[in-house]
Design a protein around this motif. Sequence first.
Motif, PDB file in Angstrom:
ATOM      1  N   VAL A 158       0.846  -1.203   0.000  1.00 27.24           N
ATOM      2  CA  VAL A 158       0.000   0.000   0.000  1.00 27.24           C
ATOM      3  C   VAL A 158       0.884   1.258   0.000  1.00 27.24           C
ATOM      4  O   VAL A 158       0.550   2.262  -0.633  1.00 27.24           O
ATOM      5  CB  VAL A 158      -0.966  -0.023   1.207  1.00 27.24           C
ATOM      6  CG1 VAL A 158      -1.665   1.315   1.382  1.00 27.24           C
ATOM      7  CG2 VAL A 158      -2.000  -1.129   1.032  1.00 27.24           C
ATOM      8  N   SER A 159       2.036   1.197   0.679  1.00 31.42           N
ATOM      9  CA  SER A 159       2.937   2.365   0.733  1.00 31.42           C
ATOM     10  C   SER A 159       3.404   2.772  -0.660  1.00 31.42           C
ATOM     11  O   SER A 159       3.641   3.942  -0.928  1.00 31.42           O
ATOM     12  CB  SER A 159       4.157   2.059   1.607  1.00 31.42           C
ATOM     13  OG  SER A 159       3.772   1.857   2.941  1.00 31.42           O
ATOM     14  N   VAL A 160       3.559   1.800  -1.553  1.00 25.91           N
ATOM     15  CA  VAL A 160       3.968   2.133  -2.921  1.00 25.91           C
ATOM     16  C   VAL A 160       2.753   2.105  -3.862  1.00 25.91           C
ATOM     17  O   VAL A 160       2.903   2.076  -5.075  1.00 25.91           O
ATOM     18  CB  VAL A 160       5.095   1.197  -3.445  1.00 25.91           C
ATOM     19  CG1 VAL A 160       6.391   1.480  -2.718  1.00 25.91           C
ATOM     20  CG2 VAL A 160       4.710  -0.281  -3.316  1.00 25.91           C
ATOM     21  N   GLY A 161       1.570   2.122  -3.274  1.00 22.07           N
ATOM     22  CA  GLY A 161       0.343   2.217  -4.064  1.00 22.07           C
ATOM     23  C   GLY A 161      -0.096   3.661  -4.118  1.00 22.07           C
ATOM     24  O   GLY A 161       0.477   4.520  -3.447  1.00 22.07           O
ATOM     25  N   GLY A 162      -1.122   3.924  -4.893  1.00 23.09           N
ATOM     26  CA  GLY A 162      -1.538   5.323  -5.010  1.00 23.09           C
ATOM     27  C   GLY A 162      -2.993   5.476  -5.378  1.00 23.09           C
ATOM     28  O   GLY A 162      -3.371   6.427  -6.043  1.00 23.09           O
ATOM     29  N   ILE A 163      -3.823   4.533  -4.946  1.00 22.39           N
ATOM     30  CA  ILE A 163      -5.247   4.672  -5.239  1.00 22.39           C
ATOM     31  C   ILE A 163      -5.910   5.178  -3.965  1.00 22.39           C
ATOM     32  O   ILE A 163      -6.109   4.427  -3.005  1.00 22.39           O
ATOM     33  CB  ILE A 163      -5.843   3.331  -5.722  1.00 22.39           C
ATOM     34  CG1 ILE A 163      -5.101   2.896  -6.996  1.00 22.39           C
ATOM     35  CG2 ILE A 163      -7.340   3.458  -5.950  1.00 22.39           C
ATOM     36  CD1 ILE A 163      -5.656   1.695  -7.692  1.00 22.39           C
ATOM     37  N   ASP A 164      -6.195   6.487  -3.947  1.00 23.33           N
ATOM     38  CA  ASP A 164      -6.637   7.136  -2.712  1.00 23.33           C
ATOM     39  C   ASP A 164      -7.811   6.430  -2.054  1.00 23.33           C
ATOM     40  O   ASP A 164      -7.842   6.270  -0.835  1.00 23.33           O
ATOM     41  CB  ASP A 164      -7.009   8.597  -2.990  1.00 23.33           C
ATOM     42  CG  ASP A 164      -5.759   9.461  -3.025  1.00 23.33           C
ATOM     43  OD1 ASP A 164      -4.675   8.939  -2.671  1.00 23.33           O
ATOM     44  OD2 ASP A 164      -5.857  10.633  -3.421  1.00 23.33           O
ATOM     45  N   LEU A 165      -8.759   6.017  -2.860  1.00 18.83           N
ATOM     46  CA  LEU A 165      -9.950   5.379  -2.302  1.00 18.83           C
ATOM     47  C   LEU A 165      -9.582   4.178  -1.432  1.00 18.83           C
ATOM     48  O   LEU A 165     -10.162   3.956  -0.377  1.00 18.83           O
ATOM     49  CB  LEU A 165     -10.876   4.943  -3.453  1.00 18.83           C
ATOM     50  CG  LEU A 165     -12.157   4.218  -3.062  1.00 18.83           C
ATOM     51  CD1 LEU A 165     -13.086   5.127  -2.260  1.00 18.83           C
ATOM     52  CD2 LEU A 165     -12.882   3.675  -4.301  1.00 18.83           C
ATOM     53  N   PHE A 166      -8.617   3.417  -1.872  1.00 21.18           N
ATOM     54  CA  PHE A 166      -8.219   2.222  -1.114  1.00 21.18           C
ATOM     55  C   PHE A 166      -7.189   2.549  -0.035  1.00 21.18           C
ATOM     56  O   PHE A 166      -7.106   1.865   0.976  1.00 21.18           O
ATOM     57  CB  PHE A 166      -7.565   1.158  -2.018  1.00 21.18           C
ATOM     58  CG  PHE A 166      -8.356   0.728  -3.232  1.00 21.18           C
ATOM     59  CD1 PHE A 166      -9.721   0.942  -3.318  1.00 21.18           C
ATOM     60  CD2 PHE A 166      -7.716   0.093  -4.293  1.00 21.18           C
ATOM     61  CE1 PHE A 166     -10.440   0.540  -4.443  1.00 21.18           C
ATOM     62  CE2 PHE A 166      -8.420  -0.314  -5.413  1.00 21.18           C
ATOM     63  CZ  PHE A 166      -9.779  -0.091  -5.493  1.00 21.18           C
TER      64      PHE A 166
END
Length: 446
Positions: free
Chosen positions: A171-179
């Motif tokens: 998640v730290s390297v993710g970028g989908i605000d909703l999630f």
Amino acid sequence: MSEPSDPEPDADPDPDRLARLDRRHLWHPFTQQQGWTSEPGPIIERAEGTTLFDTDGRSYIDGVSSLWCNVHGHRHPVIDAAIRSQLDRVAHSTMLGLTHAPAIELASRLCELAPAGLTRVFYSDSGSTAVEVALKMAFQWWAQRSEKGSSRRRGYICLRDAYHGDTLGSVSVGGIDLFHACYEPLLFDAWRVDPGDVGQLAALLEDRGAEVAAMIVEPLVQGAAGIRVQPPGYLRAVRELCDRHGVLLICDEVATGFGRTGKMFACEHEGVAPDLLCLAKGLTGGYLPLAATLASERIYDGFLGKHEEWRTFFHGHTFTGNPLACAAALATLDVFEQERTLERLAPKIQLLAALLEQLVEQLPAVREVRRCGFMVGIELGGFPAAARIGHQVTVAARREGAIIRPLGDVVVLMPPLAISEHDLGRLVAITARAIAEATTPGAQSS
Ligand SMILES: Cc1ncc(COP(=O)(O)O)c(C=O)c1O
């Protein structure tokens, strides 16, 4: 609604009882349970090839490959037989301090297939864990290097709107605000760049490159972002820039691997070999949970040392390298060869492209159709979030005999590679009818 299919479903399951128990006890992923409990959904009882059957005997095309992982179809005789045969030997044995034939054979086959230079296989059990492993390996590799400046390399670069799984590192390297936004206080920082923007990445690396351990990308196409396709040449440019600044490249092929983009791995389209490669989903043909993080010999060497030097990679899950899953993966690779899956996929990709071309003209609600190989995103435009238009389309498609699942207002199609041309045509036709039905005022289903 699709016709009840042949053969008849088992008389045993009582669908009403199962539905009641589901609503009483289950908590489904990525699902607002408040709506789920009032909305009847099919209970899948069995499958055959690329068709799913529910407890009422209705049949559905598996339009999203059972969450993007099914490759050769369900109940494939070769994969079924391999799992049964392994079951007669041992279902699970640990990889911590022991080893077994299916894990060994599979590691060797994966290294042969993977882009050049990836020579080591570390197993885990989901796409998220494959990414966690890669992130930790990159971090520890730099931490254990002795040359000047290596201890400063603690940061990561990722793409805006990235999705790499649901564990906190991913998640730290993710970028989908909703999630992801809610968890922000729990996450480590990462630099985000716009996919496709080479200049922006070059400038960031110029400025902060010496602090970067690794860059992680979904090569060619960002799946969960809504099937966002990167411009040709971008991945190659990323590799070159990472090389120039001594940054490790992690390619997350959890979604794109095993034929999804038309080649075995998406990296092959641009002749790129990452330092770390994350695989899951299609690895077992979508049968069983198994993931692999492939590493180059250079990364592997960085973890070697005497026991008391503590350079060990202290990471491992209970079901890492599960023998049944490895047997399924080996059979999946066999089927790729026996059925010439990739060769036979090429005309199906062309057919899919041609079928989709007509959609934009036919359906005013379609804003854009994005596609890479067998990954499709049909973006619908002009609907308020409360309309849940993507969801309405999937409900309408279900009535017509196809299981699809949206990402917000993007209708996703991700059929198994084994789908017949006939069923591919049916899938697109059903989707078009479902979009027309859900987006036509007054015709919307509840
Ligand atoms: C690119 C990518 N990485 C990682 C993941 C996470 O995989 P898993 O759901 O098996 O943890 C996904 C899942 O969709 C994905 O698309």
